[in-house]
Write a protein that holds these residues in place. Structure first.
Motif, PDB file in Angstrom:
ATOM      1  N   VAL A 175       0.858  -1.183   0.000  1.00  0.00           N
ATOM      2  CA  VAL A 175       0.000   0.000   0.000  1.00  0.00           C
ATOM      3  C   VAL A 175       0.893   1.231   0.000  1.00  0.00           C
ATOM      4  O   VAL A 175       1.935   1.229   0.647  1.00  0.00           O
ATOM      5  N   ASN A 176       0.529   2.251  -0.755  1.00  0.00           N
ATOM      6  CA  ASN A 176       1.271   3.506  -0.625  1.00  0.00           C
ATOM      7  C   ASN A 176       0.293   4.631  -0.320  1.00  0.00           C
ATOM      8  O   ASN A 176      -0.923   4.423  -0.290  1.00  0.00           O
ATOM      9  N   GLU A 177       0.813   5.834  -0.089  1.00  0.00           N
ATOM     10  CA  GLU A 177      -0.060   6.920   0.355  1.00  0.00           C
ATOM     11  C   GLU A 177      -1.117   7.299  -0.668  1.00  0.00           C
ATOM     12  O   GLU A 177      -2.183   7.779  -0.308  1.00  0.00           O
ATOM     13  N   VAL A 215      -5.708 -11.540  -2.690  1.00  0.00           N
ATOM     14  CA  VAL A 215      -4.893 -10.324  -2.737  1.00  0.00           C
ATOM     15  C   VAL A 215      -4.836  -9.728  -1.342  1.00  0.00           C
ATOM     16  O   VAL A 215      -5.851  -9.586  -0.671  1.00  0.00           O
ATOM     17  N   LYS A 216      -3.638  -9.447  -0.900  1.00  0.00           N
ATOM     18  CA  LYS A 216      -3.452  -8.982   0.466  1.00  0.00           C
ATOM     19  C   LYS A 216      -2.613  -7.713   0.447  1.00  0.00           C
ATOM     20  O   LYS A 216      -1.517  -7.695  -0.120  1.00  0.00           O
ATOM     21  N   LEU A 217      -3.153  -6.660   1.042  1.00  0.00           N
ATOM     22  CA  LEU A 217      -2.396  -5.410   1.117  1.00  0.00           C
ATOM     23  C   LEU A 217      -1.405  -5.505   2.265  1.00  0.00           C
ATOM     24  O   LEU A 217      -1.744  -5.969   3.353  1.00  0.00           O
ATOM     25  N   VAL A 218      -0.196  -5.091   1.995  1.00  0.00           N
ATOM     26  CA  VAL A 218       0.823  -5.114   3.049  1.00  0.00           C
ATOM     27  C   VAL A 218       1.468  -3.734   3.154  1.00  0.00           C
ATOM     28  O   VAL A 218       1.320  -2.887   2.272  1.00  0.00           O
ATOM     29  N   GLU A 219       2.159  -3.520   4.257  1.00  0.00           N
ATOM     30  CA  GLU A 219       2.805  -2.226   4.474  1.00  0.00           C
ATOM     31  C   GLU A 219       3.942  -2.013   3.489  1.00  0.00           C
ATOM     32  O   GLU A 219       4.565  -2.969   3.042  1.00  0.00           O
ATOM     33  N   PRO A 220       4.243  -0.761   3.178  1.00  0.00           N
ATOM     34  CA  PRO A 220       5.396  -0.483   2.326  1.00  0.00           C
ATOM     35  C   PRO A 220       6.630  -1.091   2.955  1.00  0.00           C
ATOM     36  O   PRO A 220       6.736  -1.126   4.184  1.00  0.00           O
ATOM     37  N   GLY A 277       7.090  -3.877   3.259  1.00  0.00           N
ATOM     38  CA  GLY A 277       6.672  -5.134   3.878  1.00  0.00           C
ATOM     39  C   GLY A 277       7.213  -6.292   3.063  1.00  0.00           C
ATOM     40  O   GLY A 277       7.285  -7.421   3.519  1.00  0.00           O
TER      41      GLY A 277
END
Lengths: 143, 434
Positions: free
Chosen positions: B376-378, B409-414, B416
């Motif tokens: 994920v990004n800003e 699909v899984k959102l992960v931290e930048p 990450g």
């Protein structure tokens, strides 16, 4: 009349929340209010803090994805029907609450409700028209 | 038993004579009929007549999957459309499909090679073959079907899906041979158990499994659960379809390659240099008899080892070891070919996502699962859960739509996703572990 809320993307894994609180601690930032929304994979931590800019900068430096959202803080007397009264007036004006959270103030007997509306300005208008006390950001950060 | 004793047990020198004769004729054909090959030969200053021994094959140009894509749909064909009787195609829907054609003789040859394969697996004309490979553009179903008929077996053209019904048909018809993917065999077994049927009690004795990577552990598991002999089959649509190589039931030790039709080499995938038998490298195949779309030194990207030692089954055809991996980064998920680059373009085309992603492949029970971790990004981050979930399902939907494979699909931290020095580690394949 709006309040800056810090939103932070968090993966659901052990210790991630503690990372955030550690950074805030080390930066001397105090948390005024918080809410944590989560799914099985990730969560969104929403914070009202004493120093928005510092918190945002420090968290970004540490690789967190952060966002700024305008929310509205409303003071309501801490008694039955307080929240319902507000929701009714919003409903009448067709304003949708995306999410909300609340905290009770230590001093006095009022509660503070934090709202995220689909139409923020109209939401503020409705509340003001009905004579409710909206807490400005500066006041809330310094509580 | 051996279906084509003459060809399958030829002394190697006899076999090589046939291969050379066919290779020379092949070079003439592609040079004269396929502009792509004429250009490639000319670039190397090669004339078809320069090929005078089998070892000269190393001078010939390689053909890659991309060459077929670049000539989509029919640019690699060596015969006129009048002579094409069948078209098959890979599943790619992102413009990456490869199309192959067959003449009447190609189809006959394919049927013969699949009949050889069935017999090597222990089947005969007395058997009933339950064919659960998908029928359609995919080569598996029809390839096995024609082979089963060429063998003279009774063919049950079930195709894929409707698993409870398949179990019922296996029981009611008493099929003795089954072909499908190895993971489907295990799924059939699970379904049968739910229905109170023990496949071990049925007449089924042999399974011919391919179209996806599997391990020896999985083979033993299938053999134990279903009470059958599990045989590995190899093929690829660009070359023919199933039946390029097959294990014999006598040895179950390497897959006999149909060398009278396919000239097989193992090369170093980096340098392109041929490797001697016994060394592991990339399998490269030249189709010696294909009429519609003959290919010179097709790079399969499959890593294997060739073994020319005599086999106890009596066949003299060389054996390739079970494919141990790929020289590129293609993944096979439940029979679907997936390139990380395809996932990458979908992610990039989905608004604002960074191209940082990782593919995690696991096997849960008998099913492959694909998880796509996306950072994920800003620019896409939202303070509302529903917006992020919408983003996840959008990527998921596009992957399903374009690649035909269901992914989580899984959102992960930048950050990450682990950044490695140099080549990004895009794939974490945990299927062969545990």
């Amino acid at each position: 009349m709006k309040v800056d809320q810090l939103s932070i993307f968090l993966e659901n894994r052990a210790g991630r929340l503690a990372e955030v609180t550690k950074i805030l601690d080390e930066s001397g930032v105090n948390i005024r209010a918080l809410s944590l929304a989560d799914t099985s994979d990730f969560g969104i931590l929403r914070l009202i803090v004493s120093d928005f800019e510092t918190a945002k900068t420090k968290l970004k430096e540490n690789g967190f994805t952060v966002g700024r959202t305008s929310v509205v803080a409303v003071e309501v007397s801490d008694k039955p029907g307080g929240l319902h009264n507000i929701l009714s007036m919003l409903q009448n004006e067709d304003i949708n609450v995306e999410y909300m959270y609340a905290f009770v103030q230590q001093s006095g007997n009022s509660a503070v409700l934090i709202f995220r509306f689909d139409r923020t300005d109209q939401g503020i208008e409705v509340l003001q028209k009905n004579g409710l006390t909206i807490i400005p950001g500066e006041k809330l950060y310094a509580l | 038993m051996i279906f084509d004793v003459d060809m399958e047990t030829l002394p190697r020198e006899e076999l090589e004579k046939i291969q050379l004769k066919r290779l020379k004729a092949l070079c003439e054909r592609v040079y004269n009929n396929v502009p792509f090959y004429k250009k490639r030969f000319d670039e190397k200053g090669l004339k078809p007549g320069d090929i005078t021994s089998l070892s000269d094959v190393k001078h010939l140009p390689f053909t890659e999957k991309q060459d077929l894509r670049n000539h989509y749909p029919f640019g690699m064909f060596a015969v006129s459309r009048d002579n094409i009787v069948r078209i098959h195609s890979s599943s790619g829907t992102t413009g990456k499909a490869t199309v192959v054609g067959y003449t009447k003789r190609d189809i006959e040859n394919w049927g013969q090679l699949m009949a050889r394969s069935f017999m090597a697996a222990g089947a005969s004309a007395k058997d009933m073959i339950h064919n659960a490979y998908g029928y359609g553009l995919f080569t598996g179903g029809l390839g096995a079907h024609y082979g089963s008929e060429a063998l003279g077996a009774a063919t049950v053209p079930v195709s894929g899906g409707a698993t409870r019904r398949q179990v019922m048909l296996l029981k009611d018809f008493g099929s003795t041979v089954i072909c499908c993917t190895p993971s489907y065999a295990l799924f059939l077994d699970e379904t049968a158990r739910e229905m109170g049927i023990d496949i071990k009690e049925l007449p089924l004795k042999v399974g011919i499994f391919g179209a996806e990577p599997w391990t020896d552990e999985m083979r033993r598991d299938i053999e134990k659960r279903l009470g059958i002999t599990a045989i590995d089959i190899y093929g690829l649509s660009e070359i023919m379809g199933p039946g390029v190589g097959i294990e014999c039931h006598e040895a179950q030790d390497g897959l006999h390659l149909m060398e009278d039709h396919f000239l097989c080499e193992v090369i170093d995938p980096e340098s392109g240099e041929p490797l001697p038998p016994g060394e592991t490298g990339e399998l490269v195949i030249t189709t010696l008899t294909k009429e519609a779309i003959p290919l010179i030194r097709y790079r399969t990207r499959d890593l294997t080892t060739l073994n020319t030692a005599p086999c106890k089954c009596g066949r003299t055809l060389a054996r390739m070891q079970r494919v141990t991996g790929r020289s590129d980064d293609m993944l096979i998920i439940r029979g679907v070919n997936v390139f990380p680059s395809q996932i990458e373009s979908i992610i990039i085309e989905t608004e604002g996502l960074t191209p940082h992603y990782q593919l995690l492949v696991e096997r849960h029970g008998n099913m492959d699962t694909l998880t796509v971790n996306v950072e994920v990004n800003e620019s896409v981050f939202s303070d509302e859960i529903k917006n992020l979930q919408r983003l996840e399902s959008k990527v998921q939907k596009n992957i399903k739509e374009f690649l035909g494979v269901t992914a989580k699909v899984k959102l992960v931290e930048p950050k990450g996703i682990e950044r490695s020095v140099g080549k990004a580690k895009r794939i974490v394949d945990l299927r062969n572990e545990s």
